[in-house]
Design a protein around this motif. Structure first.
Motif, PDB file in Angstrom:
ATOM      1  N   TYR A  12      44.349  -7.861  26.900  1.00  0.00           N
ATOM      2  CA  TYR A  12      44.149  -9.218  27.404  1.00  0.00           C
ATOM      3  C   TYR A  12      43.713  -9.103  28.846  1.00  0.00           C
ATOM      4  O   TYR A  12      44.430  -8.555  29.681  1.00  0.00           O
ATOM      5  CB  TYR A  12      45.442 -10.032  27.319  1.00  0.00           C
ATOM      6  CG  TYR A  12      45.844 -10.363  25.903  1.00  0.00           C
ATOM      7  CD1 TYR A  12      45.142 -11.318  25.174  1.00  0.00           C
ATOM      8  CD2 TYR A  12      46.921  -9.724  25.302  1.00  0.00           C
ATOM      9  CE1 TYR A  12      45.508 -11.628  23.875  1.00  0.00           C
ATOM     10  CE2 TYR A  12      47.297 -10.038  24.008  1.00  0.00           C
ATOM     11  CZ  TYR A  12      46.586 -10.989  23.294  1.00  0.00           C
ATOM     12  OH  TYR A  12      46.944 -11.296  22.028  1.00  0.00           O
ATOM     13  N   ILE A  14      43.064 -11.205  31.786  1.00  0.00           N
ATOM     14  CA  ILE A  14      43.097 -12.541  32.382  1.00  0.00           C
ATOM     15  C   ILE A  14      42.980 -12.423  33.890  1.00  0.00           C
ATOM     16  O   ILE A  14      43.960 -12.316  34.613  1.00  0.00           O
ATOM     17  CB  ILE A  14      44.368 -13.328  31.977  1.00  0.00           C
ATOM     18  CG1 ILE A  14      45.590 -12.405  31.958  1.00  0.00           C
ATOM     19  CG2 ILE A  14      44.186 -13.969  30.627  1.00  0.00           C
ATOM     20  CD1 ILE A  14      46.897 -13.148  31.803  1.00  0.00           C
ATOM     21  N   VAL A  19      46.388  -6.842  30.561  1.00  0.00           N
ATOM     22  CA  VAL A  19      47.557  -6.501  29.754  1.00  0.00           C
ATOM     23  C   VAL A  19      47.090  -5.719  28.536  1.00  0.00           C
ATOM     24  O   VAL A  19      46.284  -6.206  27.751  1.00  0.00           O
ATOM     25  CB  VAL A  19      48.310  -7.766  29.302  1.00  0.00           C
ATOM     26  CG1 VAL A  19      49.542  -7.378  28.488  1.00  0.00           C
ATOM     27  CG2 VAL A  19      48.704  -8.602  30.498  1.00  0.00           C
ATOM     28  N   SER A  43      56.423  -6.075  23.434  1.00  0.00           N
ATOM     29  CA  SER A  43      55.944  -4.744  23.064  1.00  0.00           C
ATOM     30  C   SER A  43      54.668  -4.804  22.219  1.00  0.00           C
ATOM     31  O   SER A  43      54.077  -3.770  21.929  1.00  0.00           O
ATOM     32  CB  SER A  43      57.048  -3.994  22.308  1.00  0.00           C
ATOM     33  OG  SER A  43      57.440  -4.739  21.176  1.00  0.00           O
ATOM     34  N   GLY A  44      54.264  -6.008  21.790  1.00  0.00           N
ATOM     35  CA  GLY A  44      52.984  -6.123  21.076  1.00  0.00           C
ATOM     36  C   GLY A  44      53.119  -6.417  19.591  1.00  0.00           C
ATOM     37  O   GLY A  44      52.135  -6.336  18.846  1.00  0.00           O
ATOM     38  N   THR A  47      51.084  -9.494  18.584  1.00  0.00           N
ATOM     39  CA  THR A  47      49.676  -9.159  18.712  1.00  0.00           C
ATOM     40  C   THR A  47      49.212  -8.358  17.498  1.00  0.00           C
ATOM     41  O   THR A  47      48.157  -8.640  16.914  1.00  0.00           O
ATOM     42  CB  THR A  47      49.444  -8.349  20.004  1.00  0.00           C
ATOM     43  OG1 THR A  47      50.036  -9.068  21.085  1.00  0.00           O
ATOM     44  CG2 THR A  47      47.983  -8.128  20.273  1.00  0.00           C
ATOM     45  N   GLU A 168      58.779 -12.822  12.795  1.00  0.00           N
ATOM     46  CA  GLU A 168      60.113 -13.361  13.055  1.00  0.00           C
ATOM     47  C   GLU A 168      60.403 -14.606  12.203  1.00  0.00           C
ATOM     48  O   GLU A 168      60.678 -15.679  12.743  1.00  0.00           O
ATOM     49  CB  GLU A 168      60.279 -13.690  14.543  1.00  0.00           C
ATOM     50  CG  GLU A 168      60.165 -12.446  15.404  1.00  0.00           C
ATOM     51  CD  GLU A 168      60.571 -12.705  16.850  1.00  0.00           C
ATOM     52  OE1 GLU A 168      61.670 -13.261  17.042  1.00  0.00           O
ATOM     53  OE2 GLU A 168      59.802 -12.376  17.756  1.00  0.00           O
ATOM     54  N   HIS A 200      63.859  -8.888  15.280  1.00  0.00           N
ATOM     55  CA  HIS A 200      64.656  -8.286  16.344  1.00  0.00           C
ATOM     56  C   HIS A 200      65.968  -7.770  15.804  1.00  0.00           C
ATOM     57  O   HIS A 200      66.694  -7.059  16.483  1.00  0.00           O
ATOM     58  CB  HIS A 200      64.945  -9.324  17.431  1.00  0.00           C
ATOM     59  CG  HIS A 200      63.798  -9.560  18.355  1.00  0.00           C
ATOM     60  ND1 HIS A 200      63.413  -8.647  19.305  1.00  0.00           N
ATOM     61  CD2 HIS A 200      62.943 -10.608  18.483  1.00  0.00           C
ATOM     62  CE1 HIS A 200      62.385  -9.114  19.968  1.00  0.00           C
ATOM     63  NE2 HIS A 200      62.068 -10.301  19.488  1.00  0.00           N
TER      64      HIS A 200
ATOM     65  N   ARG B 409      48.466 -21.123  19.487  1.00  0.00           N
ATOM     66  CA  ARG B 409      49.317 -20.956  20.664  1.00  0.00           C
ATOM     67  C   ARG B 409      49.355 -22.204  21.515  1.00  0.00           C
ATOM     68  O   ARG B 409      50.193 -22.337  22.382  1.00  0.00           O
ATOM     69  CB  ARG B 409      48.778 -19.804  21.535  1.00  0.00           C
ATOM     70  CG  ARG B 409      49.221 -18.457  21.064  1.00  0.00           C
ATOM     71  CD  ARG B 409      49.294 -17.487  22.233  1.00  0.00           C
ATOM     72  NE  ARG B 409      49.234 -16.125  21.717  1.00  0.00           N
ATOM     73  CZ  ARG B 409      48.119 -15.406  21.720  1.00  0.00           C
ATOM     74  NH1 ARG B 409      47.015 -15.897  22.236  1.00  0.00           N
ATOM     75  NH2 ARG B 409      48.129 -14.190  21.216  1.00  0.00           N
TER      76      ARG B 409
HETATM   77  N1  LIG Z   1      47.047 -14.765  24.988  1.00  0.00           N
HETATM   78  C1  LIG Z   1      47.535 -13.818  25.794  1.00  0.00           C
HETATM   79  N2  LIG Z   1      46.994 -13.653  27.007  1.00  0.00           N
HETATM   80  C2  LIG Z   1      47.459 -12.707  27.838  1.00  0.00           C
HETATM   81  N3  LIG Z   1      48.433 -11.881  27.521  1.00  0.00           N
HETATM   82  C3  LIG Z   1      49.022 -11.980  26.329  1.00  0.00           C
HETATM   83  C4  LIG Z   1      48.606 -12.971  25.402  1.00  0.00           C
HETATM   84  N4  LIG Z   1      49.354 -12.844  24.284  1.00  0.00           N
HETATM   85  C5  LIG Z   1      50.210 -11.838  24.533  1.00  0.00           C
HETATM   86  N5  LIG Z   1      50.001 -11.344  25.730  1.00  0.00           N
HETATM   87  C6  LIG Z   1      50.733 -10.203  26.334  1.00  0.00           C
HETATM   88  O1  LIG Z   1      50.673  -9.128  25.409  1.00  0.00           O
HETATM   89  C7  LIG Z   1      51.897  -8.479  25.361  1.00  0.00           C
HETATM   90  C8  LIG Z   1      52.402  -8.429  23.947  1.00  0.00           C
HETATM   91  O2  LIG Z   1      52.704  -9.697  23.537  1.00  0.00           O
HETATM   92  P1  LIG Z   1      53.285 -10.027  22.090  1.00  0.00           P
HETATM   93  O3  LIG Z   1      53.308 -11.486  21.916  1.00  0.00           O
HETATM   94  O4  LIG Z   1      52.551  -9.223  21.099  1.00  0.00           O
HETATM   95  O5  LIG Z   1      54.762  -9.471  22.229  1.00  0.00           O
HETATM   96  P2  LIG Z   1      55.927  -9.462  21.129  1.00  0.00           P
HETATM   97  O6  LIG Z   1      56.223  -8.053  20.868  1.00  0.00           O
HETATM   98  O7  LIG Z   1      55.578 -10.316  19.993  1.00  0.00           O
HETATM   99  O8  LIG Z   1      57.102 -10.140  21.949  1.00  0.00           O
HETATM  100  P3  LIG Z   1      58.289 -11.097  21.431  1.00  0.00           P
HETATM  101  O9  LIG Z   1      59.262 -10.254  20.762  1.00  0.00           O
HETATM  102  O10 LIG Z   1      58.806 -11.730  22.689  1.00  0.00           O
HETATM  103  O11 LIG Z   1      57.646 -12.082  20.527  1.00  0.00           O
HETATM  104  C9  LIG Z   1      52.841  -9.248  26.297  1.00  0.00           C
HETATM  105  O12 LIG Z   1      52.940  -8.526  27.496  1.00  0.00           O
HETATM  106  C10 LIG Z   1      52.169 -10.566  26.507  1.00  0.00           C
HETATM  107  O13 LIG Z   1      52.421 -10.998  27.807  1.00  0.00           O
END
Ligand SMILES: Nc1ncnc2c1ncn2[C@@H]1O[C@H](COP(=O)(O)OP(=O)(O)OP(=O)(O)O)[C@@H](O)[C@H]1O
Ligand SMILES: [Mg+2]
Lengths: 227, 411
Positions: A12, A14, A19, A43-44, A47, A168, A200, B409
């Motif tokens: 990402y 931005i 990121v 942790s992603g 994503t 989740e 989780h 989102r």
């Molecule tokens: N649209 C976005 N723009 C910028 N950064 C993003 C975006 N979506 C996610 N991120 C960043 O990517 C990384 C992974 O995010 P992700 O949502 O995959 O985490 P996660 O493992 O699902 O976390 P959680 O358990 O809190 O849901 C994070 O650091 C988040 O800040």
């Protein structure tokens, strides 16, 4: 091979901050596997799920679904994959607020042109599978959290997809309701579905037969469990 | 069911629910369209009503009749002096025209006044008294229903006879048969020889309150000088009106001895002059209809675009959900296009309803006969597609282009 990720990354960008949400993921998932994805917040996991669900596109690397390169597909083909191959269950349910349970479940069938009669029939069957046959005409705001998630699962199932992705799915539910939802996934797995879910909770992950742990966008551990 | 119809049905359903959920907003949004449609349909039906009324009003002026006189029927204000100093048209000139014209079927000199007409204690005021010749039968379509019209010997011998309009007959004689009875006009007795067919009205004038007598008798009763004379000329063939006008101009100039450098000192009038003026008037009405319609439809269209943009933003998550479960770009595009067309349709339906009501009101409270015709309604429906698509396409394509994950989102 059902799913194959080759050196897949998602960045990402931005403005000032870059990121790296996913860094060089290599992963294979077979048909009828039951995979749990775990890892700390950020942790992603989400994503990765979004990429798997063809909702998001990776920055680099390759995603092969049924040995087809997803990067080479156009918008309509991706829509078709989302419609027929993948059933996505979200933490926040994502139901249409103004539509009743039945109509919410019918939605994927509308977008593949299933005739009305058949559509209604399939949607009813899917709602019966998740035990909601008596709530078909309720709107989401007339349902409990667990019931909403079951509607969302019925919607994910209705097109008989080869993969069910759940990010989740129990995150917004209490543990008892969560268990009920997990029973549904268990049953689906037994019927031959491929299930990938993010959680989780260790006790939820224990339902699966493979746990993939992510940290900072990389796979930290990938362990299969004997059940 | 074809696939497209399945999506379209879903689109209609979504749009219907969205419109229901935001009733007031939807109705306010349609306001511009409503005003536009109402204005256009009302004015158009008014014009059509006027057209019909006007055509019947001037139908007593034949399209194949020319009227030679001192004054033109239509003139600009400042020309008045010039016309006033023209010589009067004379009976002699009428006779010259009659003998010289090849294209005239009938030529009648006409003098007019308004008098009281009496019969045995009953009287009728403001009767149009006309002095003319037997040719008036043709030039003015003065067909007798009973008795006869003037004949040449009546005119040649200045007989004291009259042909009366149907209303004069009704008012003065009631059940009696007027033929052969003597009425008095300006203290003189006239024998009734005929009654005209009912002729209706022209520009609010009752054409049936009328008495026609030989022109010589008219002059001996009312005086011969300083009275305006008009020469009515019926052309042999309606297609020859222009040629006849040319011929009559030549005859009049010759009779009056006008040198080539002088302009005409008489006017040749015809029905089409009213039509021309009328068309000028309705052109203004058309322009108003088109102008008001276009502006309010534009404003209405922009209103729809605005509300659709709001709607797309508000429903970003919904769009994300639909895309996540397999909606294609075109499905989303159609969903929002159908919605904007339905808002437009609502406006058109309300607009047509109001216009029908207005037309009924106008017809009931004024003499203007407004009439709504079907093509106007179809035109209105065409606006649905036109405006709805034109102003809906941008918001709809904005919705269609949304990235599914970003839309999901969206907070
Ligand atoms: N649209 C976005 N723009 C910028 N950064 C993003 C975006 N979506 C996610 N991120 C960043 O990517 C990384 C992974 O995010 P992700 O949502 O995959 O985490 P996660 O493992 O699902 O976390 P959680 O358990 O809190 O849901 C994070 O650091 C988040 O800040
Ligand atoms: Mg997450």
């Amino acid at each position: 091979m059902l799913i194959q990720l080759v050196n897949l990354s998602k960045v990402y960008d931005i403005g000032a901050v870059r990121v790296e949400a996913l860094r060089g993921i290599n992963l294979s998932i077979e048909r009828n596997e039951y995979v749990a994805i775990m890892g700390p917040s950020g942790s992603g996991k989400s994503t990765l799920m979004n990429v798997l669900g063809c909702l998001d596109t990776p920055t680099s690397g390759e995603y092969l679904l049924n040995n087809n390169r997803v990067s080479e597909m156009d918008d309509d083909q991706l829509a078709e994959i989302r419609n027929r191959e993948i059933g996505f269950v979200f933490q926040t349910f994502n139901l249409l607020p103004r539509a009743n349970a039945l109509h919410n479940v019918e939605l994927p069938l509308i977008y593949n042109g299933t005739p009305t009669q058949q559509r209604r029939q399939l949607a009813k069957e899917a709602l019966e599978k998740v035990g909601l046959e008596d709530r078909m005409h309720h709107k989401p705001n007339e349902l409990s959290g667990g019931q909403r998630q079951r509607v969302a699962i019925a919607r994910a199932l209705v097109n008989k997809p080869s993969i069910i992705l759940a990010d989740e799915p129990t995150g917004n539910l209490d543990s008892k309701t969560g268990d009920e939802i997990m029973e549904i996934f268990e049953a689906l797995h037994e019927q031959g579905n491929t299930i990938i879910l993010v959680t989780h909770e260790e006790y939820i992950a224990e339902h699966s037969d493979r746990i993939i742990r992510l940290r900072d966008g990389s796979i930290e551990r990938d362990e299969s469990m004997s059940r | 069911m074809p696939r497209f119809l399945i999506y379209a049905a879903e689109g209609v359903k979504i749009a219907y629910e969205a419109l229901r959920a935001y009733k007031l907003r939807s109705i306010l949004t349609t306001l511009g369209i409503v005003i536009g449609v109402t204005t256009v349909i009302t004015i158009v039906s008014l014009i059509q009503g006027l057209n019909r009324a006007f055509t019947s009003e001037i139908s007593s002026l034949g399209t194949d009749t020319l009227y030679i006189g001192k004054w033109p029927w239509m003139m600009d204000g400042d020309d008045w002096l010039k016309f006033r100093n023209r010589p009067n048209v004379t009976i002699k000139e009428a006779n010259e025209v009659r003998s010289a014209s090849q294209l005239a079927q009938a030529v009648a000199p006409v003098m007019r006044t308004q008098r009281i007409i009496k019969y045995q204690g009953k009287s009728l005021e403001r009767v149009a008294v006309v002095g003319t010749t037997e040719d008036y039968l043709l030039t003015a379509n003065a067909t007798p229903e009973e008795g006869r019209f003037l004949i040449p010997s009546d005119v040649d011998q200045n007989r004291a006879v009259v042909v009366i309009g149907s209303e004069v007959a009704d008012k003065l004689f009631e059940k009696e048969d007027p033929i052969g009875k003597r009425v008095s006009i300006a203290g003189r007795k006239f024998r009734v020889i005929g009654i005209l067919e009912k002729r209706g009205t022209m520009f609010d004038n009752n054409l049936d309150i009328l008495a026609i007598m030989p022109i010589g008798a008219f002059q001996s009763v009312f005086g011969a000088t300083r009275r305006r004379i008009e020469i009515q000329v019926k052309v042999v063939n309606p297609a020859m009106v222009e040629e006849a006008e040319y011929e009559l101009t030549g005859i009049m100039r010759r009779v009056r001895g006008l040198p080539a450098i002088k302009e005409n000192n008489f006017a040749i009038n015809k029905q089409s002059m009213f039509l021309d003026m009328y068309n000028k008037l309705t052109r203004v009405l058309w322009a108003v209809a088109i102008g008001v319609g276009a502006i309010s439809l534009l404003v209405g269209g922009i209103g729809i675009m605005n509300i659709m943009l709001v709607s797309v933003t508000e429903r970003t998550r919904e769009i994300g959900i639909r895309k996540a479960i397999g909606a294609r770009k075109t499905d989303i595009l159609w969903q929002f296009l159908i919605e904007s067309m339905m808002i437009c349709g609502l406006g058109v339906v309300i607009g047509i309803g109001l216009a029908v009501g207005l037309a009924k009101l106008v017809a009931a409270t004024t003499p203007l006969p407004a009439a709504i015709t079907l093509w106007v309604v179809f035109l209105g429906l065409a606006f649905v597609v036109g405006i709805g698509v034109f102003f809906g396409i941008y918001p709809a394509s904005k919705a269609a282009k949304l990235n599914p994950i970003e839309a999901l989102r969206y907070e």
